[in-house]
Design a protein around this motif. Structure first.
Motif, short mmCIF file in Angstrom:
data_model
loop_
_atom_site.label_atom_id
_atom_site.label_comp_id
_atom_site.label_asym_id
_atom_site.label_seq_id
_atom_site.Cartn_x
_atom_site.Cartn_y
_atom_site.Cartn_z
N PRO A 1 25.56 62.00 5.97
CA PRO A 1 26.02 60.64 6.26
C PRO A 1 25.05 59.85 7.11
N ALA A 2 24.24 60.52 7.91
CA ALA A 2 23.30 59.82 8.78
C ALA A 2 21.96 59.59 8.10
N ALA A 3 21.86 59.92 6.82
CA ALA A 3 20.56 59.91 6.16
C ALA A 3 20.04 58.50 5.99
N ALA A 4 18.71 58.39 5.99
CA ALA A 4 18.03 57.16 5.66
C ALA A 4 16.80 57.53 4.87
N PRO A 5 16.31 56.65 3.99
CA PRO A 5 15.11 56.97 3.25
C PRO A 5 13.96 57.27 4.18
N SER A 6 13.02 58.05 3.72
CA SER A 6 11.89 58.46 4.56
C SER A 6 11.17 57.26 5.12
N ASP B 1 26.84 55.87 22.73
CA ASP B 1 27.12 56.93 21.77
C ASP B 1 27.69 56.29 20.51
N VAL B 2 26.86 56.21 19.47
CA VAL B 2 27.27 55.62 18.19
C VAL B 2 27.60 56.75 17.21
N SER B 3 28.88 56.96 16.97
CA SER B 3 29.35 57.96 16.00
C SER B 3 28.82 59.36 16.29
N GLY B 4 28.83 59.74 17.57
CA GLY B 4 28.45 61.09 17.91
C GLY B 4 29.51 62.11 17.53
N GLU B 5 29.13 63.38 17.59
CA GLU B 5 30.04 64.46 17.22
C GLU B 5 30.78 65.02 18.44
N THR C 1 31.26 54.07 20.03
CA THR C 1 31.69 53.39 18.81
C THR C 1 31.91 54.41 17.70
N ALA C 2 32.74 54.03 16.74
CA ALA C 2 32.97 54.86 15.56
C ALA C 2 33.34 53.94 14.40
N ALA C 3 33.15 54.43 13.19
CA ALA C 3 33.51 53.69 11.98
C ALA C 3 34.94 54.04 11.57
N ALA C 4 35.72 53.04 11.25
CA ALA C 4 37.14 53.26 10.93
C ALA C 4 37.34 54.15 9.70
N LEU C 5 36.40 54.11 8.75
CA LEU C 5 36.53 54.89 7.52
C LEU C 5 35.79 56.22 7.59
N ASP C 6 35.30 56.57 8.76
CA ASP C 6 34.56 57.82 8.93
C ASP C 6 35.54 58.92 9.29
N GLY D 1 36.60 48.83 8.49
CA GLY D 1 35.95 48.75 7.19
C GLY D 1 34.59 49.42 7.11
N ALA D 2 34.15 50.04 8.19
CA ALA D 2 32.81 50.62 8.22
C ALA D 2 32.84 52.11 7.94
N ARG D 3 31.67 52.63 7.49
CA ARG D 3 31.50 54.05 7.23
C ARG D 3 30.37 54.60 8.09
N HIS D 4 30.17 55.90 8.01
CA HIS D 4 29.13 56.55 8.81
C HIS D 4 27.79 56.39 8.11
#
Length: 363
Positions: A47-52, A251-255, A301-306, A334-337
């Motif tokens: 979910p945290a992936a981004a293109p190289s 802390d943005v969407s930490g575990e 913060t966290a995403a509601a749809l995560d 409405g946001a995702r991880h």
């Protein structure tokens, strides 16, 4: 524990992004962009992936000081904190934008093998006689190919910070984005262990490089640790573990806890089979062991749809508030991880930070 009203924060972010959109092209020193920068997580990836980042940022052979203005050389006794919101008078030649650099931050003490970091200097750092500024250490998430460049190619950190600085007379924290993952984009979990001494790198080597190369305030109230996903987990564990260094946490969407896939694998590979060490290293355990945090400010913060990472936020934020941190939370409807959510949340966190580090008037 304060909760942000979405309408106010979104209004603020819209202002920030509009200011950025109409500004002149970013000044990139030792970093050149090419191709699209629109980034979200792709199907089949973490979910945290981004293109190289190598596809979007051309690497250059640099030294750790290339592009840093001579005025940024630190003095012997930099102040603990400065109320620049009331004392700063921008000079006539204040640049309209900051400067983005790639710098080498060696693992001198930790011997951690880190890739180059990103460094963003606000306009106030680029004048002939710059003031000592606060600093924010931000980290990307962990996935295949992830690294510091994701904060720019996916998180648009320079654009966001330029816009924030434009609303505050050129003032914003200096941003350093170190590599807490290592060359293979692994997950050393920001601890010292078999996978590398990532904790010592972030707690000692990175601050030592910052204070030896940049004019920054030295007190914990002026230092922020933050990140997205795995970087957010690192932010709360390091901020909770070393409040004398980092007085602010984003802390943005930490575990809820570190993980290499499952608990057994995490203990075996990351902690050499020591289950007690694994339990002691969890953010909630760190906070319980430390006690009270009367001088720490934290933004969660966290995403509601995560459904995977989102439920961790109220638990960690609630514990942080219970041990005395000054906590603000925000759930993005409405946001995702993914990086779309992360870039918005980081912009909100950096805007929230301005008055806490003396760069804007408090409401």
């Amino acid at each position: 524990m304060q909760q942000i009203r979405r309408s106010g924060v979104v209004t603020w972010i819209v202002v920030v992004l509009v200011v950025a959109a109409v500004s002149v092209a970013l000044t990139l020193v030792a970093v050149q962009s090419s191709g699209s920068t629109a980034r979200t997580s792709a199907a089949g990836t973490s979910p945290a992936a981004a293109p190289s980042a190598s596809a979007a940022v051309e690497r250059h052979a640099t030294t750790s000081t290339l592009g840093i203005p001579p005025g940024e050389r630190p003095e012997a006794n930099e102040p603990s904190s400065v109320d620049l919101a009331t004392t700063w008078t921008p000079p006539a030649d204040l640049p309209q934008q900051g400067r983005l650099l790639r710098v080498a931050v060696p693992g001198t003490t930790s011997h951690f093998a880190a890739r180059d970091a990103l460094l963003w200097l606000p306009p106030a750092a680029l004048v002939a006689d710059p003031p000592p500024l606060p600093v924010a250490v931000l980290m990307a998430g962990q996935s295949r190919g992830a690294g510091p460049d994701d904060l720019e190619t996916a998180g648009h950190i320079a654009q966001t910070m330029d816009a924030i600085a434009s609303l505050h007379r050129g003032l914003a924290p200096i941003v350093v984005v170190p590599d807490q993952l290592g060359p293979q984009s692994g997950n050393p979990m920001c601890i010292d262990g078999p996978l590398g001494n990532s904790s010592t790198y972030l707690e000692h080597d990175v601050p030592a490089w910052i204070t030896s190369h940049l004019r920054v305030q030295t007190g914990a109230a002026a230092w922020t640790i933050g990140g997205f996903s795995q970087g957010g987990t690192c932010a709360i564990q390091l901020g909770a573990g070393d409040p004398a260094r980092y007085g602010n946490i984003v802390d943005v969407s930490g575990e809820l806890s570190r993980s290499l896939g499952n608990e057994a694998r995490t203990i075996a590979l990351g902690f050499s089979g020591n289950a007690a060490a694994y339990r002691a290293a969890q953010p909630l355990a760190i906070m319980a062991r430390h006690g009270r945090y009367p001088a720490t400010w934290a933004f969660f913060t966290a995403a509601a749809l995560d459904r995977k990472y989102g439920p961790a936020m109220p638990v960690v934020a609630g514990r942080a508030a219970a041990v005395g941190m000054h906590v603000t939370t925000w759930v993005l409807p409405g946001a995702r991880h993914d990086w779309a959510m992360a870039s918005e949340a980081i912009a909100a966190g950096m805007s929230w930070l301005e008055p806490h580090v003396g760069l804007a008037a408090s409401d």
